[in-house]
Motif scaffolding. Structure first.
Motif, PDB file in Angstrom:
ATOM      1  N   ALA A   1     -59.112  72.743   5.504  1.00 25.44           N
ATOM      2  CA  ALA A   1     -60.096  72.507   6.568  1.00 25.44           C
ATOM      3  C   ALA A   1     -61.030  71.367   6.240  1.00 25.44           C
ATOM      4  N   ALA A   2     -61.025  70.931   4.956  1.00 26.27           N
ATOM      5  CA  ALA A   2     -61.936  69.874   4.550  1.00 26.27           C
ATOM      6  C   ALA A   2     -61.387  68.494   4.855  1.00 26.27           C
TER       7      ALA A   2
ATOM      8  N   ASP B   1     -69.186  70.802  13.096  1.00 29.95           N
ATOM      9  CA  ASP B   1     -69.928  72.050  12.956  1.00 29.95           C
ATOM     10  C   ASP B   1     -69.021  73.209  12.542  1.00 29.95           C
ATOM     11  N   HIS B   2     -68.034  72.909  11.707  1.00 30.06           N
ATOM     12  CA  HIS B   2     -67.159  73.928  11.129  1.00 30.06           C
ATOM     13  C   HIS B   2     -67.451  73.940   9.639  1.00 30.06           C
ATOM     14  N   PHE B   3     -67.961  75.075   9.129  1.00 25.04           N
ATOM     15  CA  PHE B   3     -68.521  75.087   7.785  1.00 25.04           C
ATOM     16  C   PHE B   3     -67.728  75.994   6.844  1.00 25.04           C
ATOM     17  N   HIS B   4     -67.984  75.810   5.567  1.00 20.50           N
ATOM     18  CA  HIS B   4     -67.371  76.647   4.541  1.00 20.50           C
ATOM     19  C   HIS B   4     -68.331  77.779   4.176  1.00 20.50           C
ATOM     20  N   PHE B   5     -67.828  78.990   4.121  1.00 21.94           N
ATOM     21  CA  PHE B   5     -68.622  80.154   3.738  1.00 21.94           C
ATOM     22  C   PHE B   5     -68.213  80.567   2.327  1.00 21.94           C
TER      23      PHE B   5
ATOM     24  N   GLU C   1     -67.020  80.289  15.756  1.00 22.32           N
ATOM     25  CA  GLU C   1     -66.718  78.875  15.913  1.00 22.32           C
ATOM     26  C   GLU C   1     -67.151  78.060  14.706  1.00 22.32           C
ATOM     27  N   ALA C   2     -68.104  78.589  13.945  1.00 28.69           N
ATOM     28  CA  ALA C   2     -68.586  77.881  12.759  1.00 28.69           C
ATOM     29  C   ALA C   2     -67.632  78.000  11.582  1.00 28.69           C
ATOM     30  N   GLY C   3     -66.641  78.895  11.698  1.00 25.32           N
ATOM     31  CA  GLY C   3     -65.657  79.035  10.628  1.00 25.32           C
ATOM     32  C   GLY C   3     -65.821  80.268   9.772  1.00 25.32           C
ATOM     33  N   SER C   4     -66.622  81.232  10.226  1.00 21.96           N
ATOM     34  CA  SER C   4     -66.771  82.466   9.470  1.00 21.96           C
ATOM     35  C   SER C   4     -65.427  83.184   9.363  1.00 21.96           C
TER      36      SER C   4
END
Length: 337
Positions: free
Chosen positions: A136-137, A144-148, A296-299
């Motif tokens: 995903a990186a 606005d798609h983040f790593h948790f 949508e943020a990637g959770s």
């Protein structure tokens, strides 16, 4: 402060520091007022919490810093082996004499990939580096798609506004999930909740917000890390740029309005490969929008957790009594202001 940044050598005042750590506003203030602070040899400009910095670019601090770096100066140009001009297209002519570029390094857990916002930074041939090994990186990553954190487990708890304080007490006194870092959306809410928990008793609690002086905030964080505080009730002052070790659980007492705020809050736990829990109290009206935002943020997935009313019932009588005491305490505080 000025003496540590520049020094007098003969009739000329020159920069004395190799590394300067500053807020944008304070740096610009020195550029405008301190004639001895010269940035014409600056090689690296490091911007931490870059997403927040981008949001503040309307203040034009970055353009003023860049202007100080590339500004003309007869003395500097005559004695320097390198030329300093803002980077554009590279040609044979542009490399003679050699260029000394300014490299900008941006750090953030929620760095935007919106090209319109990144354009404001004046980046030349930018490269994205991620500390997370994930497909995903890559360049196809959504905005606005983040790593948790891998060790993070997320929950949301449907509740009524009046039951929120009881839920906090339940987490500390019954579930014993402390140390807990609890976030509110305002310092007034943080202070009110702190007073309520303190009046209820049985919980080592503290508040962390702009109500406290810098020295008091530093001491509070130290006590929290040392285990002297079970419940730290904070505004978003502790959500960014502060590495609080040993946070077992994060609670969003107030659901954050923006996904970046959520990512920074829950990122206070499950750090350095450790496990952590994050709970968000949601009113019925908030559920749909919040869950969609987080997805949508990637959770990787936020689970629903129910707390049965009977688990709170034994605390309700004391809670009602505390609410009356709290009204008197707040009234007394206002009268002394």
């Amino acid at each position: 402060e000025q003496a540590s940044l520049s020094e007098q050598r003969g009739s000329v005042r020159r920069s004395a520091a190799d590394i300067i750590v500053a807020t944008p506003g304070r740096l610009v203030d020195h550029i405008n007022r301190n004639s001895g602070l010269c940035l014409k040899q600056l090689r690296f400009l490091i911007i931490d919490e870059a997403d927040r910095m981008i949001d503040s670019l309307h203040q034009s601090w970055l353009s003023q810093v860049v202007a100080a770096v590339y500004g003309s100066g007869a003395e500097t140009e005559a004695t320097s082996l390198f030329r300093r001009t803002e980077v554009a297209f590279i040609t044979a002519a542009s490399l003679s004499p050699p260029q000394m570029p300014l490299q900008k390094l941006l750090f953030s857990a929620t760095l935007t990939q919106n090209p319109e916002k990144l354009q404001q930074l004046g980046l030349h041939q930018p490269r994205l580096f991620s500390s997370v090994h994930s497909s995903a990186a890559g360049p196809t990553q959504k905005q606005d798609h983040f790593h948790f954190p891998e060790g993070l487990t997320e929950y949301y708890i449907p509740c009524q506004m009046s039951k929120k304080p009881l839920l906090i007490l339940h987490f500390v006194l019954r579930m014993k999930l402390y140390p807990i870092l609890c976030f509110t959306n305002s310092r007034e809410t943080a202070h009110r909740l702190y007073l309520l928990v303190k009046l209820f008793g049985g919980v080592q609690a503290a508040e962390f917000s702009s109500r406290l002086s810098p020295w008091e905030r530093k001491k509070t964080l130290k006590d929290f890390e040392q285990g002297k505080i079970q419940l730290l009730i904070s505004t978003d002052a502790a959500a960014r740029g502060i590495d609080v070790t040993g946070v077992k659980c994060v609670i969003n007492y107030d659901a954050p309005q923006y996904v970046r705020t959520y990512v920074h809050r829950v990122g206070r736990t499950a750090r350095a490969g450790k496990a952590g829990l994050a709970f968000t109290f949601l009113l019925k009206v908030q559920e749909t929008n919040f869950l969609q935002m987080v997805k949508e943020a990637g959770s990787p997935g936020i689970q629903k957790q129910l707390v049965k009313p009977e688990n709170l019932k034994s605390m309700e009588d004391r809670y009602e009594q505390v609410l009356q005491e709290l009204a008197d305490v707040i009234k007394d505080e206002k009268s002394r202001c």
